[in-house]
Each structure stands twice: as structure tokens, then as C-alpha cells.
Design an enzyme around this catalytic site. Structure first.
Site, short mmCIF file in Angstrom:
data_model
loop_
_atom_site.label_atom_id
_atom_site.label_comp_id
_atom_site.label_asym_id
_atom_site.label_seq_id
_atom_site.Cartn_x
_atom_site.Cartn_y
_atom_site.Cartn_z
N ARG A 1 0.83 -1.22 0.00
CA ARG A 1 0.00 0.00 0.00
C ARG A 1 0.86 1.25 0.00
O ARG A 1 0.38 2.34 -0.28
CB ARG A 1 -0.97 -0.02 1.18
N LYS B 1 -1.20 -22.93 14.45
CA LYS B 1 0.06 -23.13 15.19
C LYS B 1 0.54 -21.83 15.83
O LYS B 1 1.33 -21.86 16.79
CB LYS B 1 1.15 -23.77 14.32
N ARG C 1 7.57 -14.25 15.64
CA ARG C 1 6.96 -13.13 16.36
C ARG C 1 5.93 -13.65 17.37
O ARG C 1 5.77 -13.09 18.44
CB ARG C 1 6.29 -12.15 15.40
N1 LIG Z 1 7.42 -13.41 8.24
C1 LIG Z 1 7.38 -14.73 8.14
O1 LIG Z 1 8.33 -15.41 8.48
C2 LIG Z 1 6.15 -15.40 7.58
C3 LIG Z 1 6.28 -16.67 7.04
C4 LIG Z 1 5.16 -17.31 6.55
C5 LIG Z 1 3.92 -16.68 6.59
N2 LIG Z 1 3.83 -15.44 7.11
C6 LIG Z 1 2.49 -14.80 7.11
O2 LIG Z 1 2.48 -13.82 6.08
C7 LIG Z 1 1.68 -12.71 6.46
C8 LIG Z 1 2.51 -11.45 6.40
O3 LIG Z 1 3.56 -11.60 7.34
P1 LIG Z 1 4.80 -10.59 7.35
O4 LIG Z 1 5.78 -11.18 8.26
O5 LIG Z 1 5.23 -10.24 5.96
O6 LIG Z 1 4.12 -9.32 8.03
P2 LIG Z 1 4.59 -7.82 7.95
O7 LIG Z 1 3.94 -7.15 9.10
O8 LIG Z 1 6.07 -7.74 7.80
O9 LIG Z 1 3.95 -7.28 6.58
C9 LIG Z 1 2.55 -7.21 6.42
C10 LIG Z 1 2.21 -6.64 5.06
O10 LIG Z 1 0.79 -6.54 4.96
C11 LIG Z 1 0.46 -5.23 4.51
N3 LIG Z 1 -0.84 -4.78 5.00
C12 LIG Z 1 -1.29 -4.79 6.28
N4 LIG Z 1 -2.52 -4.24 6.32
C13 LIG Z 1 -2.84 -3.87 5.05
C14 LIG Z 1 -3.96 -3.24 4.46
N5 LIG Z 1 -5.01 -2.87 5.20
N6 LIG Z 1 -3.94 -3.04 3.13
C15 LIG Z 1 -2.89 -3.41 2.39
N7 LIG Z 1 -1.80 -4.01 2.90
C16 LIG Z 1 -1.77 -4.24 4.21
C17 LIG Z 1 1.57 -4.34 5.07
O11 LIG Z 1 1.65 -3.12 4.37
C18 LIG Z 1 2.78 -5.24 4.82
O12 LIG Z 1 3.21 -5.11 3.48
C19 LIG Z 1 1.16 -13.04 7.87
O13 LIG Z 1 -0.14 -13.59 7.77
C20 LIG Z 1 2.15 -14.07 8.39
O14 LIG Z 1 1.58 -14.95 9.34
C21 LIG Z 1 4.91 -14.77 7.59
O1 LIG Z 2 7.04 -14.97 12.94
P1 LIG Z 2 5.80 -15.80 12.96
O2 LIG Z 2 5.46 -16.27 14.34
O3 LIG Z 2 4.67 -15.14 12.24
O4 LIG Z 2 6.12 -17.15 12.15
C1 LIG Z 2 6.48 -17.04 10.83
C2 LIG Z 2 6.04 -18.23 10.01
O5 LIG Z 2 4.65 -18.45 10.16
C3 LIG Z 2 6.81 -19.48 10.30
O6 LIG Z 2 6.48 -20.45 9.35
#
Ligand SMILES: NC(=O)c1ccc[n+]([C@@H]2O[C@H](COP(=O)([O-])OP(=O)(O)OC[C@H]3O[C@@H](n4cnc5c(N)ncnc54)[C@H](O)[C@@H]3O)[C@@H](O)[C@H]2O)c1
Ligand SMILES: O=P(O)(O)OC[C@H](O)CO
Length: 319
Positions: free
Chosen positions: A42, A173, A237
């Protein structure tokens, strides 16, 4: 932002939505495989319409709170009829209790939707360390296309035909990871942690199968695999939330200092609401809920779990 690799292996155009930790890691994996990758958030200067124009795959890695807003932004835009939608978000929608894949599928009923989940701590993936994941869909061909696009020598991609199970494994999880962080923060030892994770898996299977997922899926990478990664790594996290609560910090303070999103905090609220409505026993998740609400101390949550009525173990994920 466009990321291109000079030596393409498989040509595809992949639009990644969400430039947080996970979206950026996935964009780098896709670019390293030679695809043309557009990364949108965004905050991007590039328009969403331009980033998704002509994309073979749209991969959403926004946090749960961004899923509906992003879906609404894409709905009026023209998508090629064969564009595959991949969702990598791990959460539940607080207003409808839907999973991200259910939201995407309802908005784009004629497009294949693929769930991507597994033990994928983004910081390790960004370091180039090997990892494996699962892409799951009721459309087997779409899952195979995504597998071929993302698989590499450092990111091994498996297909699966139970998208709900894969999505719920990755989502539920996070609640258990908060409890595991609390367990470590209280220095309760390895026995306690093993018991918590094992009974946490039983709880995930009980909920997931009640909602229609397959038991076997939860023993795979997106269930047990992600549970092990998240419950054992300070990079998680969700684990950090539990660990820091056990050190006496308050939830708003922990969340304010956290880098990125701990989806388990909101998932716990939705899970407890559904479990109460449907009469599903979720003792560990319930203690996580009470802890997050500030209704119980970390030690009192442990005591409440240890004081439960005794029961047989075999098959106990069913009740
Ligand atoms: N970080 C990891 O290791 C990891 C691994 C696997 C899955 N995930 C999953 O992926 C998803 C994102 O995780 P992340 O670590 O990248 O989080 P993050 O907080 O680093 O990034 C979140 C993203 O979502 C966007 N966002 C949030 N609200 C929004 C809105 N209203 N409109 C548009 N964009 C919006 C933010 O701008 C940002 O780009 C989560 O559901 C998380 O559980 C994360
Ligand atoms: O940092 P978390 O707890 O959102 O975990 C990241 C991923 O979901 C791990 O697979």
C-alpha cells in the site's frame, strides 16, 4: 518495484502483494528462479493495476487485516482468466471467521486459489538457508504450476490437495507458538515444552478436522513442521509475544516493539469465539486467550492446564 534475474529459468510474471517480511522473501525466491516479479504494497508508488497486469500468478502475503482491503482493490481490476491466486497469509478474518483462501475464492470464484504454508521463518529464507513448503489447492494443476515456479535448490515445494488443512495448520500453530514462548520464558524445561507442543498439535487436529480438514495434513510440513519451527525459534513473532509476556511485559508494549505481525494474537480471539460456539475443547488456546486478555498470569495459565481432569491419551484429539 520490479525484481528481475538476469538468467531466467522459467519465465512467468508473478505479482506479489505485501512487501513485509514474507512478501519480500517470496519475491526474492521468485526472482532467483528467473521470473519477472512485481512487488506491491500500500506504500508503493506503482499502482496495483500496473503490478498485476498480465500476471500469471498473484501471490498475496499481506497480513490478515490487509486481505479484505486488498481483495476489494483488485475486484474492479481486470484479471486474466487463467491467473492463479496464491495466498500465503496465516490468519482468520475476525468479522466472518473465514480463512484468507475462502475470502479470495469467494471474490474470484472462477480463478484457482492455492494456499502456500510451511515452516518458513522469513529471516532464515532471506539468509539463503534451505527450507520446504507446501502449495495446496483443490485445483491440482494450479498447485503444480505454483510448485514449478517457486521450487528451487533452497526452497523445496510440495503439493497437497487439502488447502483448508494446510491453511489451518499454518494459522492455528501461531496460537500454540504463543504458549511455547511463554513456556520458554518461564523456563519450564524441555519436558514441559514437548508436552505443550504435542498436546497443542492434538488441539489443532481437533479443531481443524471439526472444520473439515484432513487429519493427515496436520502431520505434514504445514502442520507439525510449522509448529516445530515456530514453537522453537526466537525468530517467530508469535513465540516472542509469549516469551515476553512471561517476562512480565504487557501485551501493548510487546506488540509495539515487535517487528512485523504476530497473527496469533487475533487468531486466538477468533478461535475461542468459534470453539465456544461449536463446543470444541481447546484448553491450551483458552489459556493463551486468557493470558492475552490479561485475565491470568503466565504461571496461573500453566497451573490451570496441569490441574485439568486426567484422561486417556489415545485418540484424544477427537474430544
Ligand atoms: N514473516 C514470516 O516469516 C512469515 C512466514 C510465513 C507466513 N507469514 C504470514 O504472512 C503474512 C505477512 O507476514 P509478514 O511477516 O510479511 O508481516 P509484515 O507485518 O512484515 O507485513 C505485512 C504486510 O501486509 C500489509 N498490510 C497490512 N494491512 C494492510 C492493508 N489494510 N492493506 C494493504 N496491505 C496491508 C503491510 O503493508 C505489509 O506489506 C502473515 O499472515 C504471516 O503470518 C509470515
Ligand atoms: O514470525 P511468525 O510467528 O509469524 O512465524 C512465521 C512463520 O509463520 C513461520 O512459518
Amino acid at each position: 518495484m520490479t525484481i528481475q534475474n538476469p538468467k531466467p529459468k522459467i519465465e512467468a510474471t508473478i505479482a506479489i502483494l505485501g512487501a513485509g517480511a514474507w512478501g519480500t522473501a517470496l519475491a526474492n525466491l521468485a526472482a532467483a528462479n528467473g521470473h519477472q516479479v512485481g512487488l506491491w504494497s500500500r506504500e508503493s508508488s506503482e499502482s496495483l493495476a500496473d503490478v498485476i497486469a498480465g500476471a500469471d500468478i498473484i501471490l498475496s502475503a499481506v497480513s490478515m487485516k490487509g486481505v479484505r482491503p486488498v481483495v476489494e482493490l483488485i475486484k474492479p481490476l481486470a484479471l486474466s482468466s487463467d491467473t492463479i491466486i496464491v495466498t500465503a497469509t496465516k490468519g482468520l478474518d475476525p468479522s466472518t471467521t473465514c480463512t484468507p483462501a475462502q475470502i479470495w475464492q469467494a471474490a474470484f470464484p472462477s480463478h484457482p486459489v492455492v494456499v502456500l504454508a510451511g515452516p518458513n521463518l522469513s529471516k532464515e529464507i532471506e539468509q539463503g538457508l534451505p527450507a520446504a513448503t507446501v502449495v495446496a489447492s483443490t485445483d491440482a494443476e494450479a498447485a503444480k504450476v505454483v510448485q514449478a515456479r517457486l521450487n528451487s535448490t533452497r526452497f523445496r515445494v510440495y503439493t497437497n490437495s487439502d488447502p483448508l488443512g494446510v491453511e489451518l495448520g499454518g494459522t492455528l500453530k501461531n496460537v500454540i507458538a504463543i504458549s511455547a514462548g511463554t513456556c520458554d520464558g518461564l523456563q519450564l524445561g524441555t519436558n514441559a515444552k514437548a508436552a505443550l507442543v504435542t498436546r497443542g498439535l492434538a488441539e489443532i487436529i481437533r479443531i481443524g478436522t471439526h472444520w473439515g480438514a484432513k487429519t493427515d495434513t496436520f502431520y505434514g510440513l504445514s502442520g507439525l513442521g510449522d509448529l516445530l519451527a515456530t514453537c522453537n525459534s526466537p525468530l517467530s513473532r508469535n513465540y516472542q509475544v509469549g516469551y515476553q509476556l512471561a517476562q512480565g511485559k504487557q501485551l501493548p508494549e510487546v506488540l509495539a516493539a515487535l517487528q512485523g505481525t504476530a497473527e496469533g494474537v487475533n487468531t486466538t480471539q477468533v478461535l475461542i469465539q468459534l470453539a465456544n460456539q461449536q463446543g470444541i475443547s481447546v484448553p491450551i488456546s483458552y489459556q493463551v486467550y486468557r493470558l492475552l486478555q490479561g485475565e491470568v498470569t503466565p504461571q496461573a495459565a500453566v497451573d490451570a492446564l496441569m490441574l485439568r481432569d486426567v484422561k486417556p491419551e489415545i485418540g484424544s484429539w477427537r474430544y
